[in-house]
Design an enzyme around this catalytic site. Structure first.
Site, PDB file in Angstrom:
ATOM      1  CE1 TYR A   1     -18.123  54.469  -0.385  1.00  0.00           C
ATOM      2  CE2 TYR A   1     -18.174  56.681  -1.306  1.00  0.00           C
ATOM      3  CZ  TYR A   1     -17.496  55.667  -0.679  1.00  0.00           C
ATOM      4  OH  TYR A   1     -16.184  55.838  -0.348  1.00  0.00           O
TER       5      TYR A   1
ATOM      6  CB  CYS B   1     -13.697  57.758   7.976  1.00  0.00           C
ATOM      7  SG  CYS B   1     -11.909  57.654   7.969  1.00  0.00           S
TER       8      CYS B   1
ATOM      9  CE  LYS C   1     -56.462  70.108 -16.808  1.00  0.00           C
ATOM     10  NZ  LYS C   1     -55.608  69.234 -16.067  1.00  0.00           N
TER      11      LYS C   1
END
Ligand SMILES: NC(=O)c1ccc[n+]([C@@H]2O[C@H](COP(=O)([O-])OP(=O)(O)OC[C@H]3O[C@@H](n4cnc5c(N)ncnc54)[C@H](O)[C@@H]3O)[C@@H](O)[C@H]2O)c1
Length: 438
Positions: A257, A268, A35
């Site tokens: 939430y 629900c 590298k």
């Protein structure tokens, strides 16, 4: 600035190129000599859009050097960005071996350095690693103290492979976890110009934010993909559905939430989740993420039950019974489940909820109560002060400010308050306050 970068993978190489582009002098360090050779030759060690041109340009600028010598890089720079890999170990834990080896080298280099130095850990690290693992190594090896000879801080990296230069220039935010002002100011100098908010926080919170963001991304992808599988089985266009779902910026793509609190319930969410799972079973569609939601919610309820039982106190006052503040709907309220459990365990229970008047409950709401806690009427008390006076432990499930004021005024030192709603003014309470998981 003079900056050293340790680890020239995706994160390190892109940071090196962008910081050099912006006029800084950068020393890149890696243990992989191939590298280093590529960067010396003006080539990129990673395949990323824009990196071929950018690496050629910054290598020619003379502002980039690379080396395997960690010691010299620390001595020749004022800030080190640490970006070595932290892959998974076979058991799923984080393999920090490269980071640990490097921390020793960084510490030893600091022993020789007179000037202050800032170590910025940018690799993803499990919370606590910087303060409990890396800082002690650097302190031991250098003979210097964090905050005196050097600063160790954490700045999570949010770039994505494939668009990393663009993400570097326009991250969602910059977060610096530090224990002192000096490293925060140093990083503000370096990254404060980016077009995003700059936040400073504790080191651990910064470490955790990175995990939370990645987990959330993974969850979002799996949620969308499960929805698509169910849509396919139902003959619905999943792109249209998810497009529309994302258009709701009020409840769906928003902070709604996403605040820690108590379990969900009500008339629900539980029933619609159950129906979704039933639809999937009928069509042989597997939805493991959806299927895990109700059990996860139950774990949260069980945690509240355990905290009360573990307190050893037998007289419980519940403040709040309906499924959320401001309604009298008791259907599938997690607080009703708590009440049911406490009654079952033989605890003495009193309940205060200003919205719930049994005589006014009708229809399904009434049936739910008759089925789950038929004797709740005897336990309901219209006076908050009476419930407080007669209880050893108060379970606060209502976020109504008037109620919280009442608790603040009347709760006693010998009482325990289990806070399910992240009560404001907790500090002003005489009672001992226990958060649900905070
Ligand atoms: N890849 C991404 O998109 C991304 C995004 C955000 C955060 N991260 C996090 O950043 C970190 C780095 O990720 P990456 O993808 O760039 O890793 P990578 O595996 O591509 O690169 C890591 C580099 O560190 C080098 N290295 C190992 N030990 C070293 C040492 N002692 N001294 C110097 N160099 C050493 C390796 O040779 C390698 O070149 C990880 O913790 C990762 O989770 C990655």
């Amino acid at each position: 600035m003079k900056i050293s970068i340790f680890g020239l993978g995706y994160v390190g190489a892109v940071s090196l190129a962008c910081l050099a582009r912006d006029g800084h002098t950068v020393i890149g360090v890696d243990v992989d000599s191939s590298k280093l050779d590529l960067i010396r030759a003006g080539k990129t060690p990673v395949v990323e859009e824009g990196m071929v041109d950018l690496m050629a340009r910054v290598a020619a600028s003379g502002r980039v050097t690379v080396s395997e010598d960690a010691r010299q890089a620390v001595l020749d720079s004022e800030v080190s960005l640490v970006c070595v890999g932290t892959p998974s170990a076979p058991n799923g834990s984080q393999d920090q071996s490269a980071m640990l080896r490097l921390a020793h080298d960084l510490g030893r280099a600091m022993r020789e350095k007179g000037e202050p130095h800032v170590f910025v850990f940018r690799s993803t690290l499990v919370p606590g690693t910087v303060e409990e693992v890396l800082r002690p190594i650097i302190e031991r090896e250098s003979g210097k103290k964090d905050g005196e000879g050097f600063h160790a801080c954490f700045q999570p990296e949010f770039l994505r492979e494939g668009s990393s230069i663009r993400d570097y220039d326009k991250p969602p935010f910059t977060i610096v976890g530090a224990n002192a002002a000096a490293p925060v100011e140093k990083l503000r100098e370096l990254f404060g110009r980016l077009p995003c908010e700059f936040y400073s926080t504790s080191v651990r919170a910064a470490e955790m934010v990175k995990y939370c963001c990645n987990n959330f991304h993974a969850l979002k992808i799996s949620f969308a993909n499960e929805t698509a599988r169910l849509c396919e089985a139902l003959g619905v266009d999943p792109f249209e559905v998810m497009d529309l779902v994302c258009k709701d910026r009020q409840l769906n793509i928003s902070p709604a939430y996403l605040k820690p609190g108590f379990a969900f319930g009500g008339s629900c969410l539980p029933k619609d989740l159950r129906a979704t799972l039933h639809m999937s079973r009928m069509r042989d569609v597997e939805l493991p993420v959806h299927a895990a939601i109700m059990p996860s919610n139950r774990v949260h309820i069980d945690r509240a039950i355990a905290k009360v039982l573990e307190s050893g106190r037998r007289r419980v006052g519940m403040i709040g019974l309906s499924f959320k503040t401001g309604t009298d709907d008791l259907r599938e309220s997690p607080l009703v489940l708590l009440a049911e459990h406490f009654i079952g365990k033989g605890l003495s229970l009193m309940v205060y909820d200003p919205e719930v008047h049994l005589s006014r409950l009708l229809g399904a709401n009434r049936r739910f109560i008759e089925q789950h806690v038929p004797h709740i009427g005897e336990l309901l008390c219209a006076e908050l002060t009476e419930v407080i006076a007669k209880s050893e432990v108060l379970v606060v499930g209502l976020a109504d400010p008037r109620v919280l004021e009442g608790i603040e005024r009347h709760a006693r030192e010998d009482q325990l308050v289990l806070d399910l709603v992240d009560m404001q003014k907790r500090a002003g309470l005489r009672a001992q306050v226990l958060g649900l998981c905070w």
